[in-house]
Write a protein that holds these residues in place. Structure first.
Motif, PDB file in Angstrom:
ATOM      1  N   VAL A 282       1.147  -1.185  -0.028  1.00  0.00           N
ATOM      2  CA  VAL A 282       0.045   0.414   0.122  1.00  0.00           C
ATOM      3  C   VAL A 282       1.305   1.190  -0.113  1.00  0.00           C
ATOM      4  N   LEU A 283       1.593   1.000   0.848  1.00  0.00           N
ATOM      5  CA  LEU A 283       2.373   2.500   0.437  1.00  0.00           C
ATOM      6  C   LEU A 283       3.327   3.050  -0.364  1.00  0.00           C
ATOM      7  N   GLY A 284       3.985   1.505  -0.658  1.00  0.00           N
ATOM      8  CA  GLY A 284       5.028   1.557  -2.021  1.00  0.00           C
ATOM      9  C   GLY A 284       3.312   2.212  -3.088  1.00  0.00           C
ATOM     10  N   THR A 285       2.263   1.234  -3.927  1.00  0.00           N
ATOM     11  CA  THR A 285       1.865   1.864  -4.360  1.00  0.00           C
ATOM     12  C   THR A 285       1.704   3.665  -4.125  1.00  0.00           C
ATOM     13  N   LEU A 286       1.265   4.253  -2.907  1.00  0.00           N
ATOM     14  CA  LEU A 286       0.882   5.145  -2.588  1.00  0.00           C
ATOM     15  C   LEU A 286       1.755   6.731  -2.839  1.00  0.00           C
ATOM     16  N   ILE A 287       3.017   6.196  -2.757  1.00  0.00           N
ATOM     17  CA  ILE A 287       4.081   6.858  -2.992  1.00  0.00           C
ATOM     18  C   ILE A 287       4.132   7.041  -4.665  1.00  0.00           C
ATOM     19  N   SER A 288       4.094   5.804  -5.669  1.00  0.00           N
ATOM     20  CA  SER A 288       3.932   5.675  -7.075  1.00  0.00           C
ATOM     21  C   SER A 288       2.927   7.207  -7.938  1.00  0.00           C
ATOM     22  N   LEU A 289       1.782   6.638  -6.615  1.00  0.00           N
ATOM     23  CA  LEU A 289       0.731   7.190  -7.612  1.00  0.00           C
ATOM     24  C   LEU A 289       0.584   8.937  -7.033  1.00  0.00           C
ATOM     25  N   ALA A 290       1.201   9.254  -6.146  1.00  0.00           N
ATOM     26  CA  ALA A 290       1.192  10.538  -5.493  1.00  0.00           C
ATOM     27  C   ALA A 290       2.623  11.044  -6.592  1.00  0.00           C
ATOM     28  N   LEU A 291       3.606  10.304  -7.791  1.00  0.00           N
ATOM     29  CA  LEU A 291       4.618  10.739  -8.236  1.00  0.00           C
ATOM     30  C   LEU A 291       3.886  10.903  -9.850  1.00  0.00           C
ATOM     31  N   ILE A 292       3.000   9.788  -9.997  1.00  0.00           N
ATOM     32  CA  ILE A 292       2.361  10.360 -10.911  1.00  0.00           C
ATOM     33  C   ILE A 292       1.263  11.203 -11.562  1.00  0.00           C
ATOM     34  N   GLY A 293       0.740  11.527 -10.142  1.00  0.00           N
ATOM     35  CA  GLY A 293      -0.049  12.612 -10.181  1.00  0.00           C
ATOM     36  C   GLY A 293       0.510  14.104 -10.123  1.00  0.00           C
ATOM     37  N   VAL A 294       2.036  14.108  -9.780  1.00  0.00           N
ATOM     38  CA  VAL A 294       2.783  15.562 -10.117  1.00  0.00           C
ATOM     39  C   VAL A 294       3.238  15.030 -10.680  1.00  0.00           C
ATOM     40  N   VAL A 432       7.797   2.291 -13.260  1.00  0.00           N
ATOM     41  CA  VAL A 432       9.149   1.670 -12.665  1.00  0.00           C
ATOM     42  C   VAL A 432       9.488   2.390 -11.146  1.00  0.00           C
ATOM     43  N   ALA A 433       9.326   3.193 -11.367  1.00  0.00           N
ATOM     44  CA  ALA A 433       9.672   3.688 -10.413  1.00  0.00           C
ATOM     45  C   ALA A 433       8.890   2.915  -8.561  1.00  0.00           C
ATOM     46  N   SER A 434       7.977   2.406  -9.134  1.00  0.00           N
ATOM     47  CA  SER A 434       6.947   2.114  -7.663  1.00  0.00           C
ATOM     48  C   SER A 434       8.271   0.601  -7.776  1.00  0.00           C
ATOM     49  N   VAL A 435       9.096  -0.481  -8.488  1.00  0.00           N
ATOM     50  CA  VAL A 435       9.496  -1.082  -8.282  1.00  0.00           C
ATOM     51  C   VAL A 435      11.126  -0.622  -6.631  1.00  0.00           C
ATOM     52  N   PRO A 436      11.950  -0.405  -7.765  1.00  0.00           N
ATOM     53  CA  PRO A 436      12.634   0.287  -6.348  1.00  0.00           C
ATOM     54  C   PRO A 436      11.976   0.762  -5.160  1.00  0.00           C
ATOM     55  N   VAL A 437      10.576   1.523  -4.786  1.00  0.00           N
ATOM     56  CA  VAL A 437      10.482   2.001  -4.224  1.00  0.00           C
ATOM     57  C   VAL A 437       9.888   0.774  -3.322  1.00  0.00           C
ATOM     58  N   THR A 438       9.358   0.354  -3.779  1.00  0.00           N
ATOM     59  CA  THR A 438       8.326  -0.465  -3.243  1.00  0.00           C
ATOM     60  C   THR A 438       9.139  -1.865  -2.574  1.00  0.00           C
ATOM     61  N   THR A 439      10.435  -2.268  -2.709  1.00  0.00           N
ATOM     62  CA  THR A 439      11.607  -3.128  -3.120  1.00  0.00           C
ATOM     63  C   THR A 439      11.955  -2.672  -1.101  1.00  0.00           C
ATOM     64  N   ALA A 440      12.666  -1.705  -1.451  1.00  0.00           N
ATOM     65  CA  ALA A 440      13.552  -0.748  -0.710  1.00  0.00           C
ATOM     66  C   ALA A 440      12.631  -0.591   0.686  1.00  0.00           C
ATOM     67  N   LEU A 441      11.416  -0.522   0.158  1.00  0.00           N
ATOM     68  CA  LEU A 441       9.911  -0.362   1.440  1.00  0.00           C
ATOM     69  C   LEU A 441      10.083  -1.950   2.278  1.00  0.00           C
ATOM     70  N   ALA A 442       9.948  -2.710   1.227  1.00  0.00           N
ATOM     71  CA  ALA A 442       9.657  -3.845   2.155  1.00  0.00           C
ATOM     72  C   ALA A 442      11.307  -4.462   2.650  1.00  0.00           C
ATOM     73  N   ALA A 443      11.987  -4.339   2.035  1.00  0.00           N
ATOM     74  CA  ALA A 443      13.732  -4.784   2.552  1.00  0.00           C
ATOM     75  C   ALA A 443      13.981  -4.428   3.968  1.00  0.00           C
ATOM     76  N   LEU A 444      13.880  -2.840   4.032  1.00  0.00           N
ATOM     77  CA  LEU A 444      14.545  -2.674   5.139  1.00  0.00           C
ATOM     78  C   LEU A 444      13.379  -2.651   6.557  1.00  0.00           C
ATOM     79  N   VAL A 445      11.799  -3.291   6.054  1.00  0.00           N
ATOM     80  CA  VAL A 445      10.176  -3.801   7.076  1.00  0.00           C
ATOM     81  C   VAL A 445      10.862  -4.982   7.504  1.00  0.00           C
ATOM     82  N   VAL A 446      11.752  -5.550   7.047  1.00  0.00           N
ATOM     83  CA  VAL A 446      12.129  -7.577   7.116  1.00  0.00           C
ATOM     84  C   VAL A 446      13.566  -7.367   7.680  1.00  0.00           C
ATOM     85  N   SER A 447      14.095  -6.493   7.655  1.00  0.00           N
ATOM     86  CA  SER A 447      15.520  -6.955   7.948  1.00  0.00           C
ATOM     87  C   SER A 447      15.712  -6.256   9.790  1.00  0.00           C
ATOM     88  N   ALA A 448      14.651  -4.899   9.436  1.00  0.00           N
ATOM     89  CA  ALA A 448      14.477  -4.163  10.515  1.00  0.00           C
ATOM     90  C   ALA A 448      14.046  -5.223  11.967  1.00  0.00           C
TER      91      ALA A 448
END
Length: 479
Positions: A282-294, A432-448
């Motif tokens: 959801v967070l990754g989708t939200l950030i990507s939608l904000a980028l698309i809107g801008v 395209v932006a949603s892939v690194p954004v979501t991957t980074a968020l998921a990696a940070l959450v599970v590793s932390a």
């Protein structure tokens, strides 16, 4: 013999510093037989990473995620309440396009006759067949027409019949027994009040929808059922909130953002469950939608796209002049990108979670690098899919430009095509932006995750033996 049978009297594991037992840290369900595993047996936790639902993250991370998503969800609910439309403003029917009264009807009889005797050819041909009008007039004069008798099946004139001449070069040829849609214009002369406008396609469309629903349920089972429910909810949000609110005069961009956010929250949590993994998507989708809107707002304004490019948008602007057509175009870009964004973010989040399940000792950098390698393949296929989808929808338009032998620059500069180019490129950038954004968020959450499998593995005594992980139902492997 299983490992539990082999060591029936193994002492309990010591308590962890936070006071919880190691078994509790995993959040395991009872084994298949319905008997709970003995709380002190270290070997009962060797298969914690099966391919079922994701293991829950720690309470600390759940609080962090909730601190972001709960205010966002509350804002979406407030937006729905504030922007919720009342009654759609009424208008006098124009009789143009979809803005006309229609009824269901049946073709009861079709007879052939010469077009000349039916006086269907209009103006007699001049002999010049070099133009499209002259060629059509010649065909109508020399060809065979059809005289169809149509019976009205609904409305106040139910049972009334009228006749219609079908030209030989007409794209829609009527046949006896065919179900059709007729337009009704009460102000016209009585013999001209009804005219066939389309074919009644309700049965084949309903049958196709039924086949689709059955296929989704058979393959997806419970997930398929929930996906259909989410689809129905998305359709309701679109028809009961987004469209009426825009017609009522609300800002199309604001309505699209609130409506898309509501659809995203309902669809993702309904289909994938209320979990940290879904919340990251959801967070990754939200950030990507904000980028698309801008980006959409910037380039639609910069390219001076009005959004009023065809008869339908012209009719909307004529009936409701207060609607911001360029804002409506931007709203369409956001809503159109949402479905593909959900697919990308959920896939990337699941990939990172599975990588962590397979190797709990992998840090966030390793998880990110592995997840982004998966995402690159996804990017290539999704962007190509999006471009081809828009090209397929605009194929008749592109064919017209090809017939006119227009240059690529001329075609791309026309507003009709420029709209599709901006729509495609802005949506693709967001994907395209949603892939690194979501991957980074998921990696940070599970590793932390302080209560995750990696921490539990580190707390396990060196002498304890654990069975290797397996997929499937998590049965213990015999030694």
């Amino acid at each position: 013999m299983t490992s539990m049978e082999q060591y029936p009297h193994q002492p309990s594991e010591p308590h962890r510093r936070d006071g919880s037992e190691q078994a509790a840290g995993h959040g395991h369900a009872a084994p298949e037989g319905g008997r709970a595993a003995a709380p002190g047996h270290g070997h009962s936790h060797g298969h914690s990473h099966s391919h079922g639902p994701a293991a829950p993250v720690s309470l600390h991370l759940r609080k962090v995620i909730a601190a972001v998503l709960v205010p966002f969800t509350a804002a979406v609910l407030v937006g729905l309440v504030v922007l919720w439309p009342g009654q759609t403003p009424a208008h006098k029917r124009t009789g143009v396009g979809f803005d006309r009264q229609t009824q269901q009807a049946t073709v009861t009889q079709v007879v052939e006759l010469r077009c000349a005797s039916a006086n269907a050819s209009g103006v007699p041909p001049t002999g010049d067949t070099s133009t499209a009008e002259g060629s059509s007039a010649r065909q109508q004069a020399d060809g065979t027409c059809k005289k169809a008798t149509i019976r009205v099946d609904t409305g106040q004139d139910k049972g009334r019949t009228f006749t219609e001449i079908v030209q030989p070069d007409q794209s829609r040829q009527l046949s006896q027994g065919e179900k059709v849609v007729v337009a009704y214009e009460p102000s016209a002369p009585k013999n001209l009040q009804y005219a066939v406008t389309d074919v009644n396609r309700k049965f084949p469309m309903t049958l196709l929808a039924g086949i689709f629903a059955v296929a989704v349920v058979v393959v997806g089972r419970l997930r398929g059922v929930m996906a259909l429910v989410a689809l129905a909810v998305s359709f309701l949000v679109l028809t009961l909130f987004i469209l009426p609110a825009i017609l009522q005069g609300s800002n199309p961009l604001l309505v699209a953002v609130v409506g898309s956010s509501a659809i995203m929250l309902i669809a993702l949590y309904l289909c994938h469950g209320l979990s940290a993994r879904t919340s990251v998507a959801v967070l990754g989708t939200l950030i990507s939608l904000a980028l698309i809107g801008v980006l959409g707002s910037l380039f639609i304004g910069w390219a001076a796209l009005t959004g009023n490019t065809d008869d339908n948008t012209g009719l909307i602007h004529g009936l409701y002049p207060s609607i911001d057509m360029s804002g409506l175009l931007l709203a369409g870009v956001i809503i159109g990108s949402l479905g593909v964004l959900d697919d990308v973010t959920v896939t990337q989040t699941s990939a990172v979670w599975e990588l962590h399940e397979a190797n709990p000792s992998m840090g966030w950098r390793g998880l990110y690098r592995a997840g982004i390698r998966i995402g690159r393949d996804h990017i290539a296929s999704v962007v190509n899919t999006l471009v081809l989808a828009y090209a397929g929808a605009a194929l008749p338009l592109l064919l017209l430009f090809s017939i006119a032998q227009s240059s690529v620059g001329t075609v791309a500069n026309s507003e009709l095509v420029a709209e599709e180019i901006v729509r495609t490129l802005v949506g693709s950038i967001g994907l395209v932006a949603s892939v690194p954004v979501t991957t980074a968020l998921a990696a940070l959450v599970v590793s932390a995750d302080r209560g995750g499998p990696a921490t539990v593995a580190a707390a396990t005594p060196a002498g304890a033996r654990t069975a290797p992980a397996r997929g499937g139902r998590g049965r213990r492997r015999k030694r």
